[in-house]
Design a protein around this motif. Structure first.
Motif, PDB file in Angstrom:
ATOM      1  N   UNK A  99       0.827  -1.208   0.000  1.00 44.17           N
ATOM      2  CA  UNK A  99       0.000   0.000   0.000  1.00 44.17           C
ATOM      3  C   UNK A  99       0.863   1.261   0.000  1.00 44.17           C
ATOM      4  N   UNK A 100       1.966   1.237   0.719  1.00 42.74           N
ATOM      5  CA  UNK A 100       2.874   2.377   0.720  1.00 42.74           C
ATOM      6  C   UNK A 100       3.451   2.620  -0.670  1.00 42.74           C
ATOM      7  N   UNK A 101       3.805   1.545  -1.347  1.00 41.24           N
ATOM      8  CA  UNK A 101       4.321   1.650  -2.716  1.00 41.24           C
ATOM      9  C   UNK A 101       3.262   2.260  -3.634  1.00 41.24           C
ATOM     10  N   UNK A 102       2.058   1.767  -3.544  1.00 41.97           N
ATOM     11  CA  UNK A 102       0.973   2.278  -4.391  1.00 41.97           C
ATOM     12  C   UNK A 102       0.686   3.747  -4.105  1.00 41.97           C
ATOM     13  N   UNK A 103       0.683   4.114  -2.838  1.00 37.37           N
ATOM     14  CA  UNK A 103       0.416   5.500  -2.457  1.00 37.37           C
ATOM     15  C   UNK A 103       1.523   6.429  -2.968  1.00 37.37           C
ATOM     16  N   UNK A 104       2.778   6.063  -2.731  1.00 35.68           N
ATOM     17  CA  UNK A 104       3.891   6.887  -3.202  1.00 35.68           C
ATOM     18  C   UNK A 104       3.873   7.025  -4.720  1.00 35.68           C
ATOM     19  N   UNK A 105       3.561   5.941  -5.401  1.00 36.27           N
ATOM     20  CA  UNK A 105       3.536   5.963  -6.861  1.00 36.27           C
ATOM     21  C   UNK A 105       2.443   6.890  -7.380  1.00 36.27           C
ATOM     22  N   UNK A 106       1.303   6.931  -6.677  1.00 32.09           N
ATOM     23  CA  UNK A 106       0.225   7.838  -7.075  1.00 32.09           C
ATOM     24  C   UNK A 106       0.673   9.288  -6.949  1.00 32.09           C
ATOM     25  N   UNK A 107       1.364   9.605  -5.873  1.00 32.10           N
ATOM     26  CA  UNK A 107       1.860  10.972  -5.706  1.00 32.10           C
ATOM     27  C   UNK A 107       2.907  11.315  -6.765  1.00 32.10           C
ATOM     28  N   UNK A 108       3.735  10.358  -7.113  1.00 32.68           N
ATOM     29  CA  UNK A 108       4.729  10.593  -8.167  1.00 32.68           C
ATOM     30  C   UNK A 108       4.016  10.855  -9.488  1.00 32.68           C
ATOM     31  N   UNK A 109       2.944  10.116  -9.764  1.00 31.82           N
ATOM     32  CA  UNK A 109       2.144  10.370 -10.960  1.00 31.82           C
ATOM     33  C   UNK A 109       1.590  11.790 -10.967  1.00 31.82           C
ATOM     34  N   UNK A 110       1.353  12.322  -9.767  1.00 29.05           N
ATOM     35  CA  UNK A 110       0.761  13.651  -9.656  1.00 29.05           C
ATOM     36  C   UNK A 110       1.793  14.758  -9.454  1.00 29.05           C
ATOM     37  N   UNK A 111       3.055  14.454  -9.676  1.00 28.65           N
ATOM     38  CA  UNK A 111       4.045  15.523  -9.730  1.00 28.65           C
ATOM     39  C   UNK A 111       5.071  15.556  -8.623  1.00 28.65           C
ATOM     40  N   UNK A 112       5.027  14.622  -7.680  1.00 30.18           N
ATOM     41  CA  UNK A 112       6.066  14.589  -6.652  1.00 30.18           C
ATOM     42  C   UNK A 112       7.397  14.205  -7.289  1.00 30.18           C
TER      43      UNK A 112
END
Length: 333
Positions: free
Chosen positions: A49-62
């Motif tokens: 879940x942490x991987x999925x969450x971080x990846x979503x933020x990276x998709x959004x510009x992190x």
């Protein structure tokens, strides 16, 4: 979904700090009580879940991602998460993956951290006196931390030492710490203590304004303001006599809210748009409600739209001792 995250004040959010655990093998006096009760495992996000969450933020510009705790390296199988997240470095989607650590586990993990593409780390050390280190951390062993720093340096990791300035505890050790850091090629960042969580101490007794510390350093050193930035809130100076850098993080005396580009996610999936405010968004619910990331993106967008202009930390004897009830270890150090 991949649109940049821009808050109501026009600030682009491109830096994410994620706590992977609330647990720690130290009990620093300014951070948590000695008899802490930690979260049950079911409330903590899984590594997947942490991987999925971080990846979503990276998709959004992190573009900068920092893993924190508690102590991140005590999380079981933490390297599997770090190895997985390193794919975003390989693809170029992520500019930097870093961690903040107390150094206790670095001797075990330094080589593997470097192999995953981590270039630099922050290590929290508030004193170079072994006995005082034991007193401040309650459970820490300075020798073990120093072994970890040596291992990190040998692995090629750049090291920044974080030091919380504590009145009556380590104020006279700040200059020696700066000299030690610069002699060994490390940056030093000084941090004001913050009113987060109930502890066993009186923060008015601990609080040391960093403008006073800067003046103390400047008595025998030449400080030059420089534009150097790492993505975080520190304002840096170069010390002419040592050639090294010192950063100042001043949430109390001179807050850095006008340029805030950061949000934090706790190990339970709560997104805090501001360290000094209680408002949050439940990303764990969005993660667990659907295998699709659509609800997660929506929750992130809604939360960024509520990011406040700034915090209102105050420490004095006429105000409540705790501005925010949660401990720093819960939000992420």
């Amino acid at each position: 979904m991949s649109q940049p995250m821009i808050d109501p004040f026009g600030r682009t959010v491109n830096y994410l700090r994620v706590s992977v655990t609330d647990r720690c093998d130290f009990r620093c006096v300014y951070c948590m009580a000695e008899d802490m009760t930690f979260l049950p495992k079911r409330e903590v996000l899984s590594l997947e879940e942490l991987d999925r969450l971080c990846s979503a933020f990276i998709d959004k510009g992190v573009r900068k991602l920092r893993l924190t705790g508690g102590e991140p390296l005590v999380r079981k199988n933490i390297m599997s998460l770090i190895r997985s997240l390193s794919r975003h470095l390989d693809s170029g989607a992520l500019e930097e993956l870093t961690i903040t650590t107390n150094g206790s586990q670095l001797a075990r993990f330094a080589d593997e951290l470097a192999a995953c593409g981590i270039k630099r780390i922050n290590v929290s050390i508030d004193t170079l006196d072994p006995q005082k280190f034991k007193t401040v951390t309650r459970w820490g062993d300075l020798g073990k931390v120093m072994d970890g720093i040596r291992a990190a340096r040998e692995a090629g990791l750049a090291i920044k030492v974080n030091m919380v300035a504590l009145k009556g505890v380590n104020e006279h050790e700040i200059v020696p710490m700066m000299q030690w850091c610069h002699e060994n090629g490390h940056d030093l960042t000084l941090i004001e203590t913050m009113p987060l969580g109930e502890i066993n101490e009186d923060r008015t007794d601990q609080y040391l304004p960093l403008d006073r510390v800067r003046a103390m350093i400047a008595e025998n050193h030449t400080l030059e303001d420089i534009p150097y930035k790492t993505g975080g809130p520190a304002r840096y100076v170069k010390v002419r006599e040592t050639g090294g850098r010192v950063g100042f993080i001043t949430p109390m005396t001179h807050n850095f809210c006008e340029s805030c580009n950061r949000v934090r996610v706790t190990c339970t999936g709560m997104l805090y748009m501001c360290l000094g405010q209680e408002d949050n968004a439940d990303l764990r619910a969005a993660l667990r409600a659907s295998e699709s990331d659509e609800l997660l993106y929506q929750a992130i967008d809604e939360a960024i739209g509520r990011k406040p202009e700034g915090h209102d930390f105050v420490i004095d004897r006429n105000r409540p001792q705790v501005a925010v009830s949660r401990h720093m270890s819960v939000t992420g150090g």
